[in-house]
Design a protein around this motif. Structure first.
Motif, PDB file in Angstrom:
ATOM      1  N   VAL A 119       0.859  -1.185   0.000  1.00 47.33           N
ATOM      2  CA  VAL A 119       0.000   0.000   0.000  1.00 47.33           C
ATOM      3  C   VAL A 119       0.891   1.230   0.000  1.00 47.33           C
ATOM      4  CG1 VAL A 119      -1.708   1.333   1.292  1.00 47.33           C
ATOM      5  CG2 VAL A 119      -1.852  -1.172   1.248  1.00 47.33           C
ATOM      6  N   ILE A 120       0.589   2.158  -0.890  1.00 44.94           N
ATOM      7  CA  ILE A 120       1.280   3.446  -0.932  1.00 44.94           C
ATOM      8  C   ILE A 120       0.220   4.535  -0.893  1.00 44.94           C
ATOM      9  CG2 ILE A 120       2.703   5.015  -2.324  1.00 44.94           C
ATOM     10  CD1 ILE A 120       4.147   2.560  -3.425  1.00 44.94           C
ATOM     11  N   TYR A 121       0.358   5.454   0.043  1.00 45.83           N
ATOM     12  CA  TYR A 121      -0.614   6.542   0.173  1.00 45.83           C
ATOM     13  C   TYR A 121       0.109   7.873   0.062  1.00 45.83           C
ATOM     14  CZ  TYR A 121      -4.300   9.494   2.081  1.00 45.83           C
ATOM     15  OH  TYR A 121      -5.236  10.484   2.256  1.00 45.83           O
ATOM     16  N   VAL A 122      -0.475   8.784  -0.724  1.00 46.93           N
ATOM     17  CA  VAL A 122       0.084  10.113  -0.953  1.00 46.93           C
ATOM     18  C   VAL A 122      -0.767  11.117  -0.172  1.00 46.93           C
ATOM     19  CG1 VAL A 122       0.904  11.730  -2.705  1.00 46.93           C
ATOM     20  CG2 VAL A 122       0.596   9.301  -3.304  1.00 46.93           C
ATOM     21  N   PRO A 123      -0.313  11.548   1.008  1.00 41.79           N
ATOM     22  CA  PRO A 123      -1.183  12.363   1.859  1.00 41.79           C
ATOM     23  C   PRO A 123      -1.670  13.667   1.246  1.00 41.79           C
ATOM     24  CG  PRO A 123       0.664  11.486   3.127  1.00 41.79           C
ATOM     25  CD  PRO A 123       0.950  11.194   1.693  1.00 41.79           C
ATOM     26  N   VAL A 124      -0.812  14.374   0.512  1.00 43.99           N
ATOM     27  CA  VAL A 124      -1.185  15.708   0.032  1.00 43.99           C
ATOM     28  C   VAL A 124      -2.362  15.674  -0.931  1.00 43.99           C
ATOM     29  CG1 VAL A 124      -0.383  17.631  -1.402  1.00 43.99           C
ATOM     30  CG2 VAL A 124       1.020  16.822   0.484  1.00 43.99           C
ATOM     31  N   ASP A 125      -2.359  14.738  -1.887  1.00 42.64           N
ATOM     32  CA  ASP A 125      -3.498  14.687  -2.817  1.00 42.64           C
ATOM     33  C   ASP A 125      -4.437  13.511  -2.549  1.00 42.64           C
ATOM     34  OD1 ASP A 125      -2.182  12.508  -3.858  1.00 42.64           O
ATOM     35  OD2 ASP A 125      -1.553  13.512  -5.694  1.00 42.64           O
ATOM     36  N   GLU A 126      -4.190  12.800  -1.434  1.00 40.18           N
ATOM     37  CA  GLU A 126      -5.071  11.724  -0.977  1.00 40.18           C
ATOM     38  C   GLU A 126      -5.211  10.594  -1.996  1.00 40.18           C
ATOM     39  OE1 GLU A 126      -8.710  13.651   0.099  1.00 40.18           O
ATOM     40  OE2 GLU A 126      -7.832  14.572   1.889  1.00 40.18           O
ATOM     41  N   THR A 127      -4.144  10.333  -2.751  1.00 38.69           N
ATOM     42  CA  THR A 127      -4.163   9.235  -3.712  1.00 38.69           C
ATOM     43  C   THR A 127      -3.664   7.970  -3.044  1.00 38.69           C
ATOM     44  OG1 THR A 127      -3.718  10.762  -5.526  1.00 38.69           O
ATOM     45  CG2 THR A 127      -3.347   8.437  -5.961  1.00 38.69           C
ATOM     46  N   LEU A 128      -4.402   6.893  -3.218  1.00 40.70           N
ATOM     47  CA  LEU A 128      -4.084   5.597  -2.629  1.00 40.70           C
ATOM     48  C   LEU A 128      -3.746   4.597  -3.728  1.00 40.70           C
ATOM     49  CD1 LEU A 128      -4.210   3.551  -0.178  1.00 40.70           C
ATOM     50  CD2 LEU A 128      -6.607   3.191  -0.841  1.00 40.70           C
ATOM     51  N   TYR A 129      -2.624   3.925  -3.569  1.00 40.25           N
ATOM     52  CA  TYR A 129      -2.259   2.817  -4.452  1.00 40.25           C
ATOM     53  C   TYR A 129      -2.170   1.555  -3.594  1.00 40.25           C
ATOM     54  CZ  TYR A 129      -0.476   6.454  -7.650  1.00 40.25           C
ATOM     55  OH  TYR A 129      -0.330   7.553  -8.475  1.00 40.25           O
ATOM     56  N   PHE A 130      -2.642   0.442  -4.122  1.00 39.61           N
ATOM     57  CA  PHE A 130      -2.438  -0.823  -3.424  1.00 39.61           C
ATOM     58  C   PHE A 130      -2.458  -1.964  -4.430  1.00 39.61           C
ATOM     59  CE2 PHE A 130      -7.050  -0.224  -3.370  1.00 39.61           C
ATOM     60  CZ  PHE A 130      -7.546  -1.487  -3.691  1.00 39.61           C
ATOM     61  N   GLY A 131      -1.809  -3.065  -4.057  1.00 44.82           N
ATOM     62  CA  GLY A 131      -1.821  -4.198  -4.963  1.00 44.82           C
ATOM     63  C   GLY A 131      -0.860  -5.290  -4.571  1.00 44.82           C
ATOM     64  N   GLY A 132      -0.790  -6.285  -5.421  1.00 44.42           N
ATOM     65  CA  GLY A 132       0.067  -7.439  -5.240  1.00 44.42           C
ATOM     66  C   GLY A 132      -0.333  -8.505  -6.246  1.00 44.42           C
ATOM     67  N   THR A 133       0.390  -9.586  -6.274  1.00 50.43           N
ATOM     68  CA  THR A 133       0.117 -10.610  -7.280  1.00 50.43           C
ATOM     69  C   THR A 133      -1.269 -11.226  -7.123  1.00 50.43           C
ATOM     70  OG1 THR A 133       1.323 -12.162  -5.866  1.00 50.43           O
ATOM     71  CG2 THR A 133       2.539 -11.200  -7.699  1.00 50.43           C
ATOM     72  N   GLU A 134      -1.797 -11.266  -5.902  1.00 54.26           N
ATOM     73  CA  GLU A 134      -3.132 -11.836  -5.680  1.00 54.26           C
ATOM     74  C   GLU A 134      -4.242 -10.799  -5.814  1.00 54.26           C
ATOM     75  OE1 GLU A 134      -4.020 -14.986  -5.185  1.00 54.26           O
ATOM     76  OE2 GLU A 134      -1.955 -15.674  -5.344  1.00 54.26           O
ATOM     77  N   LEU A 135      -3.877  -9.534  -5.873  1.00 55.19           N
ATOM     78  CA  LEU A 135      -4.872  -8.460  -5.876  1.00 55.19           C
ATOM     79  C   LEU A 135      -4.943  -7.694  -7.192  1.00 55.19           C
ATOM     80  CD1 LEU A 135      -4.115  -6.852  -2.382  1.00 55.19           C
ATOM     81  CD2 LEU A 135      -5.944  -8.474  -2.924  1.00 55.19           C
ATOM     82  N   GLY A 136      -3.892  -7.772  -8.008  1.00 55.91           N
ATOM     83  CA  GLY A 136      -3.762  -6.823  -9.096  1.00 55.91           C
ATOM     84  C   GLY A 136      -3.240  -5.516  -8.531  1.00 55.91           C
ATOM     85  N   ALA A 137      -3.396  -4.442  -9.279  1.00 51.44           N
ATOM     86  CA  ALA A 137      -2.929  -3.128  -8.828  1.00 51.44           C
ATOM     87  C   ALA A 137      -4.031  -2.101  -9.041  1.00 51.44           C
ATOM     88  CB  ALA A 137      -1.664  -2.718  -9.577  1.00 51.44           C
ATOM     89  N   TRP A 138      -4.155  -1.192  -8.080  1.00 51.56           N
ATOM     90  CA  TRP A 138      -5.288  -0.260  -8.075  1.00 51.56           C
ATOM     91  C   TRP A 138      -4.855   1.121  -7.610  1.00 51.56           C
ATOM     92  CZ3 TRP A 138      -9.917  -2.415  -9.674  1.00 51.56           C
ATOM     93  CH2 TRP A 138      -9.919  -3.818  -9.758  1.00 51.56           C
ATOM     94  N   ARG A 139      -5.561   2.138  -8.109  1.00 53.61           N
ATOM     95  CA  ARG A 139      -5.396   3.508  -7.626  1.00 53.61           C
ATOM     96  C   ARG A 139      -6.768   4.045  -7.261  1.00 53.61           C
ATOM     97  NH1 ARG A 139      -4.155   6.425 -12.097  1.00 53.61           N
ATOM     98  NH2 ARG A 139      -6.273   7.248 -12.176  1.00 53.61           N
ATOM     99  N   VAL A 140      -6.827   4.679  -6.093  1.00 48.62           N
ATOM    100  CA  VAL A 140      -8.070   5.304  -5.636  1.00 48.62           C
ATOM    101  C   VAL A 140      -7.783   6.770  -5.377  1.00 48.62           C
ATOM    102  CG1 VAL A 140      -9.909   5.288  -3.924  1.00 48.62           C
ATOM    103  CG2 VAL A 140      -8.780   3.138  -4.543  1.00 48.62           C
ATOM    104  N   ASP A 141      -8.514   7.656  -6.034  1.00 48.73           N
ATOM    105  CA  ASP A 141      -8.336   9.096  -5.858  1.00 48.73           C
ATOM    106  C   ASP A 141      -9.203   9.610  -4.710  1.00 48.73           C
ATOM    107  OD1 ASP A 141      -6.588   9.183  -8.079  1.00 48.73           O
ATOM    108  OD2 ASP A 141      -8.299   9.267  -9.449  1.00 48.73           O
ATOM    109  N   GLN A 142      -8.702  10.653  -4.043  1.00 47.95           N
ATOM    110  CA  GLN A 142      -9.423  11.264  -2.920  1.00 47.95           C
ATOM    111  C   GLN A 142      -9.827  10.218  -1.875  1.00 47.95           C
ATOM    112  OE1 GLN A 142      -9.944  14.798  -2.617  1.00 47.95           O
ATOM    113  NE2 GLN A 142      -8.363  14.592  -4.181  1.00 47.95           N
ATOM    114  N   ALA A 143      -8.885   9.340  -1.563  1.00 39.98           N
ATOM    115  CA  ALA A 143      -9.191   8.192  -0.709  1.00 39.98           C
ATOM    116  C   ALA A 143      -9.620   8.582   0.698  1.00 39.98           C
ATOM    117  CB  ALA A 143      -7.978   7.271  -0.659  1.00 39.98           C
TER     118      ALA A 143
END
Length: 272
Positions: A119-143
């Protein structure tokens, strides 16, 4: 570890990253002092507060944590850990001090030396990234403004599957604060094959995020990094179909929970 367990822990890590981001922003928006560790790297109260919040929230998982801001753990103490969290509470402290927004919270789950979820979270713009081989990869804006999530599938439903197809020239990404002669030489070599290629500079683990989301093709790092700098991004990259290879052996991925936590030089790219 099975897929269901990974999903449960991914949800825990997402919540912890967002809460740590809130702690960081409280400091970021006010005056803060900068300390320096023995290795001359900077440290702020934001690093410490984010670490404390993450440790508090991950404690319930019962999984040991290797954190940049935690106590120093000897290899004899952690060498038999088959499963562990690898955490950088504030990746990109230099960017935090510069107040350019390019800093992240990194939380990874590592099993037998391999990052299986990140999981990678960018506090200033509230962008969330998460993923892995079992999950795929995802980005969520304004998380930070998203409500009513009870599991990681809820976050997936609110996110964008990565990588996204983008119409752009061949793009390389490099460090904003740690450019090296070797990196410049790598860029020059790539330009021989891709004359119209572009180079973008970013701070922290955002460089790995750019490759994972499809806004860059390759990220070379020919300068020192530690395992907590890359573990979460490595899992995200794997989920998006990329890999982080050792620069001197481009068939060998980075490994984690080593005796020496220093990473070798590496390249983030598509597998050949």
């Amino acid at each position: 570890m099975d897929r269901i367990e990974i999903k449960v822990l991914a949800y825990d890590a997402v919540l912890a990253s967002i809460e740590a981001g809130k702690e960081i922003l409280e400091v970021y928006e006010n005056t803060f002092e900068v300390e320096y560790k023995d290795d001359k790297s900077p440290l702020t109260i934001a690093d410490k507060k984010a670490h404390q919040r993450i440790m508090q929230m991950l404690k319930e998982t019962g999984i040991p944590v290797l954190s940049e801001e935690g106590r120093e753990l000897s290899y004899s103490e952690r060498k038999d850990w088959q499963l562990l969290w690898v955490v950088d509470p504030l990746d990109g402290t230099k960017e935090f001090i510069k107040q350019n927004g390019e800093f992240t919270v990194n939380i990874a789950l590592v099993e037998k030396g391999v990052p299986i979820m990140g999981v990678i979270y960018v506090p200033v713009d509230e962008t969330l990234y998460f993923g892995g081989t079992e999950l795929g990869a995802w980005r969520v804006d304004q998380a930070a403004h998203i409500k009513d999530t009870d599991n990681i599938e809820d976050w997936m439903a609110k996110g964008v599957k990565l990588p996204e197809t983008q119409d752009r020239p061949y793009t390389m990404v490099g460090s904003r604060s740690h450019m090296s002669d070797e990196t410049a030489a790598f860029f020059d070599e790539v330009r021989r094959v891709h004359p119209d290629s572009e180079v973008i500079s970013r701070g922290s683990s955002l460089k790995i995020c750019m490759v994972a989301e499809g806004s860059a093709d390759v990220y070379p790092r020919f300068a020192p990094t530690m395992e907590w700098d890359t573990a979460a991004g490595h899992a995200l990259a794997k989920g998006a179909g990329f890999e982080i290879y050792q620069a001197k052996n481009d068939s060998e991925p980075l490994q984690y929970n080593k005796e020496d936590l220093l990473n070798p030089w590496f390249i983030v790219k598509k597998p050949d």
